[in-house]
Design a protein around this motif. Structure first.
Motif, PDB file in Angstrom:
ATOM      1  N   GLN A   1       0.799  -1.222   0.000  1.00  0.00           N
ATOM      2  CA  GLN A   1       0.000   0.000   0.000  1.00  0.00           C
ATOM      3  C   GLN A   1       0.832   1.273   0.000  1.00  0.00           C
ATOM      4  O   GLN A   1       0.277   2.363  -0.165  1.00  0.00           O
ATOM      5  CB  GLN A   1      -0.942  -0.020   1.201  1.00  0.00           C
ATOM      6  CG  GLN A   1      -2.017  -1.076   1.060  1.00  0.00           C
ATOM      7  CD  GLN A   1      -2.588  -1.523   2.376  1.00  0.00           C
ATOM      8  OE1 GLN A   1      -2.416  -0.847   3.392  1.00  0.00           O
ATOM      9  NE2 GLN A   1      -3.260  -2.672   2.384  1.00  0.00           N
ATOM     10  N   VAL A   2       2.144   1.186   0.166  1.00  0.00           N
ATOM     11  CA  VAL A   2       2.972   2.387   0.089  1.00  0.00           C
ATOM     12  C   VAL A   2       3.104   2.879  -1.341  1.00  0.00           C
ATOM     13  O   VAL A   2       3.784   3.866  -1.593  1.00  0.00           O
ATOM     14  CB  VAL A   2       4.376   2.162   0.687  1.00  0.00           C
ATOM     15  CG1 VAL A   2       4.288   1.865   2.152  1.00  0.00           C
ATOM     16  CG2 VAL A   2       5.109   1.048  -0.042  1.00  0.00           C
ATOM     17  N   MET A   3       2.429   2.227  -2.281  1.00  0.00           N
ATOM     18  CA  MET A   3       2.394   2.742  -3.639  1.00  0.00           C
ATOM     19  C   MET A   3       1.715   4.102  -3.707  1.00  0.00           C
ATOM     20  O   MET A   3       1.819   4.811  -4.699  1.00  0.00           O
ATOM     21  CB  MET A   3       1.658   1.763  -4.567  1.00  0.00           C
ATOM     22  CG  MET A   3       2.309   0.392  -4.691  1.00  0.00           C
ATOM     23  SD  MET A   3       4.010   0.473  -5.275  1.00  0.00           S
ATOM     24  CE  MET A   3       4.907   0.213  -3.768  1.00  0.00           C
ATOM     25  N   GLU A   4       0.978   4.475  -2.645  1.00  0.00           N
ATOM     26  CA  GLU A   4       0.353   5.788  -2.588  1.00  0.00           C
ATOM     27  C   GLU A   4       1.384   6.889  -2.350  1.00  0.00           C
ATOM     28  O   GLU A   4       1.077   8.064  -2.525  1.00  0.00           O
ATOM     29  CB  GLU A   4      -0.694   5.804  -1.474  1.00  0.00           C
ATOM     30  CG  GLU A   4      -1.907   4.933  -1.744  1.00  0.00           C
ATOM     31  CD  GLU A   4      -2.722   5.439  -2.921  1.00  0.00           C
ATOM     32  OE1 GLU A   4      -2.962   6.661  -3.002  1.00  0.00           O
ATOM     33  OE2 GLU A   4      -3.112   4.612  -3.760  1.00  0.00           O
ATOM     34  N   ALA A   5       2.578   6.529  -1.933  1.00  0.00           N
ATOM     35  CA  ALA A   5       3.641   7.511  -1.729  1.00  0.00           C
ATOM     36  C   ALA A   5       4.259   7.885  -3.080  1.00  0.00           C
ATOM     37  O   ALA A   5       4.069   7.188  -4.080  1.00  0.00           O
ATOM     38  CB  ALA A   5       4.704   6.934  -0.797  1.00  0.00           C
ATOM     39  N   PRO A   6       5.008   9.002  -3.146  1.00  0.00           N
ATOM     40  CA  PRO A   6       5.688   9.351  -4.401  1.00  0.00           C
ATOM     41  C   PRO A   6       6.615   8.230  -4.858  1.00  0.00           C
ATOM     42  O   PRO A   6       7.171   7.485  -4.045  1.00  0.00           O
ATOM     43  CB  PRO A   6       6.468  10.615  -4.036  1.00  0.00           C
ATOM     44  CG  PRO A   6       5.754  11.192  -2.853  1.00  0.00           C
ATOM     45  CD  PRO A   6       5.210  10.020  -2.100  1.00  0.00           C
ATOM     46  N   THR A   7       6.797   8.111  -6.163  1.00  0.00           N
ATOM     47  CA  THR A   7       7.631   7.050  -6.726  1.00  0.00           C
ATOM     48  C   THR A   7       9.047   7.029  -6.137  1.00  0.00           C
ATOM     49  O   THR A   7       9.577   5.942  -5.875  1.00  0.00           O
ATOM     50  CB  THR A   7       7.686   7.176  -8.252  1.00  0.00           C
ATOM     51  OG1 THR A   7       6.367   6.959  -8.777  1.00  0.00           O
ATOM     52  CG2 THR A   7       8.631   6.157  -8.864  1.00  0.00           C
ATOM     53  N   PRO A   8       9.718   8.179  -5.907  1.00  0.00           N
ATOM     54  CA  PRO A   8      11.053   8.110  -5.291  1.00  0.00           C
ATOM     55  C   PRO A   8      11.029   7.455  -3.912  1.00  0.00           C
ATOM     56  O   PRO A   8      11.992   6.781  -3.531  1.00  0.00           O
ATOM     57  CB  PRO A   8      11.478   9.581  -5.189  1.00  0.00           C
ATOM     58  CG  PRO A   8      10.676  10.285  -6.223  1.00  0.00           C
ATOM     59  CD  PRO A   8       9.372   9.566  -6.287  1.00  0.00           C
ATOM     60  N   VAL A   9       9.940   7.629  -3.162  1.00  0.00           N
ATOM     61  CA  VAL A   9       9.836   6.998  -1.843  1.00  0.00           C
ATOM     62  C   VAL A   9       9.680   5.484  -1.990  1.00  0.00           C
ATOM     63  O   VAL A   9      10.291   4.713  -1.247  1.00  0.00           O
ATOM     64  CB  VAL A   9       8.655   7.592  -1.050  1.00  0.00           C
ATOM     65  CG1 VAL A   9       8.545   6.934   0.319  1.00  0.00           C
ATOM     66  CG2 VAL A   9       8.832   9.095  -0.898  1.00  0.00           C
ATOM     67  N   SER A  10       8.860   5.069  -2.960  1.00  0.00           N
ATOM     68  CA  SER A  10       8.721   3.632  -3.218  1.00  0.00           C
ATOM     69  C   SER A  10      10.059   3.021  -3.588  1.00  0.00           C
ATOM     70  O   SER A  10      10.418   1.935  -3.120  1.00  0.00           O
ATOM     71  CB  SER A  10       7.702   3.397  -4.343  1.00  0.00           C
ATOM     72  OG  SER A  10       6.426   3.899  -3.991  1.00  0.00           O
TER      73      SER A  10
END
Length: 510
Positions: free
Chosen positions: A218-227
């Motif tokens: 579910q951390v896909m909701e974070a910005p791509t650099p964070v993922s």
């Protein structure tokens, strides 16, 4: 001249110091956005060069290799994030927490003290939590950060218990001294063995092993650099902690069995779930879950040099995959619009598996790796041979011979490189033969043979009754995350989740 070891230690500890100072300077509120990013770029570049100097200052160790990896991945992600977040508010806060996360990760790698490692691991988790809620208005992002917070705090409790037991039973928390005591001091007492089991539990929790894995999807909701930072860096720290404490884990069979059983089940189940994913980024997240399981089971089997190789390769691959997710999606669309080619038949896949076994045996002999007397290494080699099947199976086309020859060469090259790197890293880490029972090796091999059979059955008859029955279960991730989400909300509810349907929080995993 200073001793090379002292110089390397000084340089390695300079890396987290530089990154922490950069977080304070570049992430200062009120600073111009362009200036903040320029300072962040300079800080991460200097830290990466310092890590490279630490590697060059002496014979490579696991810490030095991973420290260079942290510096490189951090530099790539920082460069990417500056463009990705252009025009977004709160960029200074993003810079501050990004550099703080990198500082904590590098301190986990650089320190020789277990208490400092635990505190740095905690700091890394808290800093990452602020990045995960960069888009705090998204309920799914809040839920993911909430579940990760709870799982990570449970892991921190396990680490605290391990520290207390190590301090009282072994009278030291310095990692080199703990390694020597485990390697040369005979069997560990009961308290120290419980401490090692708690350490293994902390790693399993922070490595997103089933059933505590939902937040990773579910951390896909974070910005791509964070993922990319999470999947290519932070989640890999658990494997590194096991590598640093290898003699301790090897001395406690219960801890080894725990790592092998949980890691192998996670790897197999996550691989099956990944095959049902629609979203490219979510499929990559399930892939990370499976890869972490494989890394954990390698540590449980005592194959720490292969776990280090896996850690480096996985970090580089996931950074490239997430930062190039747009290109990956376009390639997926092209493949979906291209007429499907026939898959290899059952006999062809069976023949390819046998050919893979022969390929691996030949490559290990060529590289001087003895498989016969090492059941753990033999089991992993068999898994590698199964993984080479797609390269060897070929396709029933007019150019079948060419496909087979190309696949044969590629498979043999992969096997040779794999065993060559195994020997190289084994010499660097100076570890003895893997001290794992044949029963655990047989368990791992059995799990992956079942995975191979299931994937072959699904590939040969994708519309068959077997595939139809399994698809609903694996598409839902065996519904393990739904169970854990309900438990999470019961133990510690959040207001966002209370006014949002439960399905909203887990929809990103579909």
């Amino acid at each position: 001249m200073p001793d090379p070891l002292d110089l390397r230690t000084l340089l390695s500890h300079a890396v987290p110091t530089l990154l922490l100072l950069g977080a304070l300077v570049a992430g200062r509120p009120g600073l111009a956005v362009a200036t903040a990013w320029r300072r962040a770029h300079a800080t991460v570049l200097l830290a990466g060069l310092t890590a490279l100097a630490a590697l060059a200052a002496g014979w490579p160790t696991a810490a030095a290799v991973v420290l260079v990896l942290v510096g490189f991945i951090g530099w790539v992600i920082t460069r990417y994030a500056a463009t990705y977040l252009a025009g977004e508010p709160r960029q200074q806060a993003f810079v501050r927490w990004l550099l703080a996360t990198l500082a904590g990760s590098s301190l986990v790698v650089a320190t020789d003290h277990l208490a400092v490692l635990a505190v740095a691991w905690l700091g890394t988790s808290l800093s990452l939590g602020n990045l995960l809620t960069f888009y705090g208005e998204r309920p799914a992002a809040q839920m993911a950060a909430h579940k990760k917070f709870l799982v990570s705090r449970l892991a921190d409790v396990c680490m605290a218990g391990a520290l207390l037991l190590f301090a009282t039973s072994l009278d030291t928390l310095r990692i080199p001294e703990l390694q020597l005591l485990a390697a040369n001091g005979g069997p560990l007492d009961a308290a120290a063995q419980v401490a090692v089991v708690l350490l293994a539990l902390a790693v399993l929790l922070k490595s997103a092993q089933l059933p505590f894995h939902g937040w990773l999807m579910q951390v896909m909701e974070a910005p791509t650099p964070v993922s990319a930072l999470l999947h290519a860096g932070v989640v890999n720290l658990g494997g590194f902690v096991l590598i640093r404490t290898a003699p301790l884990v090897t001395a406690v069979p219960v801890a080894q069995a725990l790592l092998v059983v949980v890691g192998s089940l996670t790897a197999v189940l996550a691989a099956l779930v990944m095959s049902t994913r629609i979203s490219i980024k979510v499929a990559l997240a399930w892939s990370t879950c499976a890869q972490m399981g494989f890394m954990v089971l390698q540590c449980g089997l005592g194959l720490y040099e292969l776990a280090l190789l896996h850690l480096v390769a996985h970090s580089l691959y996931k950074a490239c995959s997430f930062l190039g997710a747009g290109t990956t999606v376009q390639q997926g669309i092209v493949r979906a619009m291209t007429p499907a080619t026939a898959t290899a038949t059952g006999p062809a896949r069976a023949g390819a598996a046998l050919a893979g076994i022969g390929m691996v045996v030949a490559a290990s002999w060529l590289c001087g790796v003895q498989l016969r007397d090492q059941p753990a290494l033999l089991a992993v080699a068999a898994i590698v041979s199964l993984a080479l099947t797609p390269l060897l199976a070929g396709h029933p086309t007019a150019s079948r011979t060419w496909h087979q020859l190309r696949g044969l060469g590629a498979a043999f090259a992969v096997a040779v490189v794999y065993f060559t790197l195994h020997r190289l890293l084994h010499g660097w880490l100076a570890l003895g033969p893997a001290g794992t029972s044949a029963a655990l090796a047989a368990w791992v091999l059995g799990c992956f043979v079942l995975l191979f059979v299931a994937q072959s059955a699904l590939a040969l008859r994708p519309q068959g009754a077997f595939a139809q029955r399994l698809h609903a279960w694996f598409y839902g991730g065996l519904f393990l995350d739904e169970w854990f989400t309900r438990l999470t909300l019961r133990v510690w509810p959040i207001r966002t989740a209370a006014r949002t349907p439960l399905t909203t929080a887990t929809e990103a995993t579909r």
